[in-house]
Motif scaffolding. Sequence first.
Motif, PDB file in Angstrom:
ATOM      1  N   THR A 162     -69.608 109.283  47.280  1.00 19.54           N
ATOM      2  CA  THR A 162     -69.279 110.695  47.537  1.00 19.54           C
ATOM      3  C   THR A 162     -68.256 110.878  48.652  1.00 19.54           C
ATOM      4  O   THR A 162     -67.303 111.640  48.500  1.00 19.54           O
ATOM      5  CB  THR A 162     -70.582 111.471  47.861  1.00 19.54           C
ATOM      6  N   LYS A 210     -80.516 107.810  41.479  1.00 19.08           N
ATOM      7  CA  LYS A 210     -81.678 107.336  42.234  1.00 19.08           C
ATOM      8  C   LYS A 210     -82.330 108.500  42.980  1.00 19.08           C
ATOM      9  O   LYS A 210     -81.624 109.362  43.500  1.00 19.08           O
ATOM     10  CB  LYS A 210     -81.274 106.246  43.230  1.00 19.08           C
ATOM     11  N   ASN A 212     -81.111 102.343  41.737  1.00 19.33           N
ATOM     12  CA  ASN A 212     -81.311 101.305  42.751  1.00 19.33           C
ATOM     13  C   ASN A 212     -82.667 100.618  42.699  1.00 19.33           C
ATOM     14  O   ASN A 212     -82.840  99.570  43.302  1.00 19.33           O
ATOM     15  CB  ASN A 212     -81.189 101.902  44.156  1.00 19.33           C
ATOM     16  N   THR A 234     -74.610 112.074  45.599  1.00 21.87           N
ATOM     17  CA  THR A 234     -74.766 113.347  46.309  1.00 21.87           C
ATOM     18  C   THR A 234     -73.858 114.454  45.768  1.00 21.87           C
ATOM     19  O   THR A 234     -74.305 115.588  45.597  1.00 21.87           O
ATOM     20  CB  THR A 234     -74.499 113.126  47.816  1.00 21.87           C
TER      21      THR A 234
HETATM   22  C1  LIG Z   1     -76.840 105.716  46.706  1.00 22.42           C
HETATM   23  C2  LIG Z   1     -75.681 104.865  46.314  1.00 22.42           C
HETATM   24  C3  LIG Z   1     -74.468 105.430  45.888  1.00 22.42           C
HETATM   25  C4  LIG Z   1     -74.192 106.934  45.866  1.00 22.42           C
HETATM   26  O1  LIG Z   1     -73.998 107.420  47.156  1.00 22.42           O
HETATM   27  P1  LIG Z   1     -73.573 108.947  47.428  1.00 22.42           P
HETATM   28  O2  LIG Z   1     -73.073 108.927  48.813  1.00 22.42           O
HETATM   29  O3  LIG Z   1     -74.792 109.772  47.244  1.00 22.42           O
HETATM   30  O4  LIG Z   1     -72.515 109.298  46.440  1.00 22.42           O
HETATM   31  C5  LIG Z   1     -73.468 104.573  45.473  1.00 22.42           C
HETATM   32  N1  LIG Z   1     -73.633 103.234  45.476  1.00 22.42           N
HETATM   33  C6  LIG Z   1     -74.776 102.661  45.879  1.00 22.42           C
HETATM   34  C7  LIG Z   1     -74.899 101.182  45.851  1.00 22.42           C
HETATM   35  C8  LIG Z   1     -75.831 103.454  46.318  1.00 22.42           C
HETATM   36  O5  LIG Z   1     -76.950 102.858  46.731  1.00 22.42           O
END
Ligand SMILES: *Cc1c(COP(=O)(O)O)cnc(C)c1O
Length: 235
Positions: free
Chosen positions: A206, A36, A57, A224
């Motif tokens: 992450t 995303k 997303n 991330t």
């Molecule tokens: C953005 C998101 C992630 C990834 O998050 P990071 O901290 O960047 O790894 C995982 N799951 C959902 C539902 C997200 O919206």
Amino acid sequence: MSAISHNLQAVRDKIYAAANTAARAPENVNLLAVSKTWGADEVLEAARAGQRAFGENYEQEAVAKMAVVKAAQPELALEWHFIGPLQSNKTRSIAEHFDWVHSIDREKIARRLSDQRPAELPSLNVCIQVNISGEDSKSGVSPADVPALARAIAAMPHLKLRGLMAIPEPETNPEKQRIPFAQMKQLFDQLRAQGIELDTLSMGMTDDMGAAIAAGATIVRVGTAIFGQRQYHEK
Ligand SMILES: *Cc1c(COP(=O)(O)O)cnc(C)c1O
């Protein structure tokens, strides 16, 4: 090596180490690359480094990205997972374009996705999003309501219920991170004991993937650590 391929290898190493520590088989922990806010170029770069499953997303952003990726490399068989909040007016496009949806939080949305899944495609793989930390602001079903929703979804013709998903409250202490993940594993085991077929626990991002893997995650959703800090705000 590009930054993304380097990062991907580091994440794979981390999954491997966390699985080993938990005496789990590393191949039972699948990596979903959350792309995303990133573009088709970043997805293609990750794909060239062997990544096949991508999480998105926002329906519009994702569908546009899929088209660019497809045009650039039509032979790539990628798997697309929708992990964001679901709105009724987006279900048709999601049912048409995605392989998985992790964020089912009500029967009405599940019903629409099943009704709108094109007949020529395999059943849409779905997970129920559980509000495991009990926050008012977070979407997801309360644990007590999961069994009824799971039974309803299991009976829908064009959905395949795969499991449960959670986004616990952010927590930096690794010991505390484990608590909601362990509760998710317990709920997962309870449902299976009740005869509901599930094989997926989608949890860990992450900053908490190690704790999630220790508790039994089968999919970790990582953005991330693979692509870097997201450059603009999420919508
Ligand atoms: C953005 C998101 C992630 C990834 O998050 P990071 O901290 O960047 O790894 C995982 N799951 C959902 C539902 C997200 O919206």
